[in-house]
Enzyme design. Structure first.
Site, mmCIF file in Angstrom:
data_model
loop_
_atom_site.group_PDB
_atom_site.id
_atom_site.type_symbol
_atom_site.label_atom_id
_atom_site.label_comp_id
_atom_site.label_asym_id
_atom_site.label_seq_id
_atom_site.Cartn_x
_atom_site.Cartn_y
_atom_site.Cartn_z
ATOM 1 N N TYR A 1 43.703 52.206 36.703
ATOM 2 C CA TYR A 1 43.890 52.556 38.258
ATOM 3 C C TYR A 1 45.025 53.600 38.575
ATOM 4 C CZ TYR A 1 40.621 48.730 38.173
ATOM 5 O OH TYR A 1 39.518 47.857 37.777
ATOM 6 N N TYR B 1 48.658 49.655 47.857
ATOM 7 C CA TYR B 1 48.391 48.249 48.096
ATOM 8 C C TYR B 1 49.807 47.664 48.042
ATOM 9 C CZ TYR B 1 44.239 49.549 45.394
ATOM 10 O OH TYR B 1 43.002 49.974 45.281
ATOM 11 N N GLY C 1 38.998 41.135 36.008
ATOM 12 C CA GLY C 1 39.989 40.641 36.870
ATOM 13 C C GLY C 1 41.225 40.266 36.258
ATOM 14 N N GLU D 1 33.673 41.838 31.647
ATOM 15 C CA GLU D 1 34.047 43.158 32.223
ATOM 16 C C GLU D 1 35.352 43.689 32.545
ATOM 17 O OE1 GLU D 1 31.811 43.166 36.019
ATOM 18 O OE2 GLU D 1 29.678 43.173 34.801
ATOM 19 N N PRO D 2 36.349 43.525 31.779
ATOM 20 C CA PRO D 2 37.713 43.570 31.724
ATOM 21 C C PRO D 2 37.929 45.026 31.752
ATOM 22 C CG PRO D 2 37.315 43.257 29.346
ATOM 23 C CD PRO D 2 36.115 43.000 30.048
ATOM 24 N N GLY D 3 39.105 45.309 32.839
ATOM 25 C CA GLY D 3 39.207 46.876 33.011
ATOM 26 C C GLY D 3 40.892 46.936 32.757
ATOM 27 N N CYS E 1 54.096 64.645 51.950
ATOM 28 C CA CYS E 1 54.626 64.692 53.522
ATOM 29 C C CYS E 1 54.316 63.361 54.178
ATOM 30 C CB CYS E 1 54.085 66.084 54.286
ATOM 31 S SG CYS E 1 54.982 67.363 53.441
ATOM 32 N N GLU E 2 54.423 62.394 53.778
ATOM 33 C CA GLU E 2 54.055 61.324 54.394
ATOM 34 C C GLU E 2 55.131 60.190 53.902
ATOM 35 O OE1 GLU E 2 50.328 59.170 54.408
ATOM 36 O OE2 GLU E 2 49.338 60.869 53.710
ATOM 37 N N ARG F 1 48.845 53.716 44.079
ATOM 38 C CA ARG F 1 48.714 52.057 44.068
ATOM 39 C C ARG F 1 49.773 51.397 44.960
ATOM 40 N NH1 ARG F 1 49.303 48.693 40.802
ATOM 41 N NH2 ARG F 1 47.722 47.398 41.388
HETATM 42 N N1 LLP Z 1 33.808 44.318 37.218
HETATM 43 C C1 LLP Z 1 33.538 44.941 38.593
HETATM 44 C C2 LLP Z 1 32.282 44.627 39.050
HETATM 45 C C3 LLP Z 1 34.687 45.274 39.317
HETATM 46 O O1 LLP Z 1 34.351 45.648 40.707
HETATM 47 C C4 LLP Z 1 35.906 45.298 38.794
HETATM 48 C C5 LLP Z 1 36.896 45.911 39.517
HETATM 49 C C6 LLP Z 1 36.038 44.992 37.293
HETATM 50 C C7 LLP Z 1 34.805 44.802 36.425
HETATM 51 C C8 LLP Z 1 37.229 45.220 36.521
HETATM 52 O O2 LLP Z 1 38.325 44.485 37.198
HETATM 53 P P1 LLP Z 1 39.701 44.315 36.544
HETATM 54 O O3 LLP Z 1 39.409 43.559 34.980
HETATM 55 O O4 LLP Z 1 40.356 45.684 36.041
HETATM 56 O O5 LLP Z 1 40.623 43.685 37.336
HETATM 57 N N2 LLP Z 1 42.098 49.934 42.387
HETATM 58 C C9 LLP Z 1 42.737 48.576 42.463
HETATM 59 C C10 LLP Z 1 41.684 47.453 41.408
HETATM 60 C C11 LLP Z 1 40.138 47.600 41.801
HETATM 61 C C12 LLP Z 1 39.319 46.962 41.290
HETATM 62 C C13 LLP Z 1 38.030 47.024 41.346
HETATM 63 N N3 LLP Z 1 37.113 46.240 40.760
HETATM 64 C C14 LLP Z 1 44.120 48.341 41.929
HETATM 65 O O6 LLP Z 1 44.788 49.480 41.658
HETATM 66 O O7 LLP Z 1 44.487 47.570 41.741
#
Ligand code: LLP
Length: 444
Positions: free
Chosen positions: A385, A328, A247, A285-287, A356-357, A324
């Protein structure tokens, strides 16, 4: 030194009047691979991962990269090579993580809707942990494990009811969100989990949302997790692992207008202060924070159109490539590949795709230097993402993905061909003769 995470524009550097990613001119990628194309920097990926690893060093932590942010094999393999685990939310993501070289024993399986089939498959692989989100899921997993003669390693994902103060569509730790088990019900469920025959229960997990830019929600949530851990231990329940989710937000604005993002050291310190003295192994759990600012979307201007009250810059990339902004209202910085001469006056334009939107709008009234048809632009902060959320809406093939390292680059996923996109559909056999192709065969 500023990290790539703190300024999206650091991914590109102008040399000889042209934007480069590492040592590669983006015009070269466009000429050889075409557009739209996602471009990732391997050095940036390595840098952000190592910064994260340094911040949590000494905390007995496993970094489980959230594959959903960017599932490209070359990206996941880069992290695998640095020792990462993976957070997955589908069996497809689990297969990708394993294919990329992440050991099953470092994979955490999250998500509210794991099917029996998925749980069976992950159990057979021997993953590190299932993050369980409902009583029904817990029972199902126990049943599946007993049938397989195994015990599934389980953490309960609790919903700490903390406002992450981020976009409502990516908030996950508030009452009323579908995620986790209400923290008030967690003790009863943990007691039950500890008794189930197919379950080896030893952990708790949270994930309160994505793109967080303040530490306070983390502090609150981690404290609640620590309190719950003490309460459960008081009841004789073993808690060995705490999964703190992902997050951490990144900067999307190049001018600092967005305000400060979270500094990794501060984040690690909050974790240390709240859950650090419990003797638990930690999972992160960084993404987005690992990949977001390590990638961009390279696009070409198809044409410039003057509307009644504004100018439209129409790109060959669209909301199907990067959803995105439409989904969002997200901000992505936009830069020209050709460096504008010093003193160039910027004026506001709407940067749009050809779909087309009206929601196919990357930026409304964005100040840009004058751009002409055929020019190249980049949308920054597209490493997370981006491609993973792409579709073929309007029958547009999925974009190509490219990895850069130093002065070389490689296609790590070719642009989808029309053959692949069109060739997968089938007609029911009673309709087949209506195809022009079949008609001409019949006539022959
Ligand atoms: N762990 C869990 C259980 C999650 O659901 C997520 C993201 C992460 C870790 C990784 O979170 P991060 O570090 O990437 O913030 N599509 C959206 C973001 C959706 C995030 C979903 N869960 C966007 O483009 O902003």
């Amino acid at each position: 030194m500023q990290s790539v995470g703190s300024d999206p524009a650091r991914l590109i550097a102008y040399r000889g009047g042209e934007a480069h990613v590492e040592g590669v001119a983006l015009s070269r990628i466009a000429a050889e691979i075409g557009t739209p194309t996602f471009v990732y920097s391997r050095s940036a990926l390595v840098e952000t991962y190592q910064r994260f690893a340094r911040a949590v060093d000494g905390m007995n932590a496993t970094i489980c990269y959230a594959v959903k942010a960017n599932g490209n094999l070359a990206v996941v393999n880069t992290f695998a090579g640095l020792g990462a685990g993976a957070d997955v939310v589908s069996i497809g993501e689990m297969k990708r993580a394993i294919q990329a070289g992440i050991p099953a024993g470092r994979i955490v399986f999250s998500g509210v809707g794991k099917t029996d089939e998925e749980m069976r498959s992950a159990l057979a692989q021997g993953i590190l942990q299932f993050n369980i989100e409902s009583p029904d899921e817990l029972n199902a997993l126990s049943r599946i494990a007993v049938a397989a003669g195994k015990r599934a390693s389980v953490a309960l994902r609790v919903n700490p009811d903390v406002d992450a103060k981020t976009h409502e569509k990516i908030t996950t730790g508030k009452k009323g969100n579908k995620f986790g088990i209400d923290i008030a019900h967690a003790p009863a469920m943990a007691a039950k989990a500890a008794r189930l025959p197919g379950i080896a229960f030893d952990g708790l997990a949270i994930h309160i949302g994505s793109q967080l830019t303040s530490l306070d929600p983390y502090r609150h949530a981690f404290k609640r997790l620590a309190d719950l851990t003490r309460e459960l231990r008081g009841q004789g329940i073993v808690i060995e692992r705490l999964d703190l989710g992902g997050g951490i937000g990144i900067a999307y604005q190049t001018d600092g207008a967005q305000g400060p993002t979270i500094a990794l050291d501060d984040y690690a310190q909050v974790a240390a202060e709240t859950v650090g003295n419990l003797g638990c192994k930690l999972v992160f759990e960084p993404g987005r924070s690992l990949v977001g600012n390590a990638g961009l979307l390279l696009a070409r201007v198809v044409r410039v159109k003057d509307g009644e009250d504004r100018r439209f810059v129409i790109l060959d990339a669209a909301m199907n490539d990067l959803v995105r902004p439409a989904m969002y209202g997200a901000h992505h910085a936009i830069k020209p590949v050709r460096q504008p001469p010093a003193g160039t006056v910027e004026s506001p334009v709407d940067v749009v795709g050809p779909i087309c939107e009206s929601s196919d709008l990357f930026a409304a009234q964005r100040a840009l230097p004058p751009v002409l048809a055929d020019e190249l632009l980049v949308l920054l902060s597209c490493g997370a993402y981006g491609f993973v959320m792409a579709s073929t809406y309007n029958m547009r093939p999925l974009a190509a993905e490219v990895m850069v390292e130093g002065d070389r680059f490689a296609v790590v996923r070719p642009r989808q061909s029309f053959e692949d996109m069109l060739g997968t559909d089938r007609l029911p056999d009673w309709q087949a003769s209506d195809l022009p192709e079949a008609r001409s065969r019949g006539a022959a």
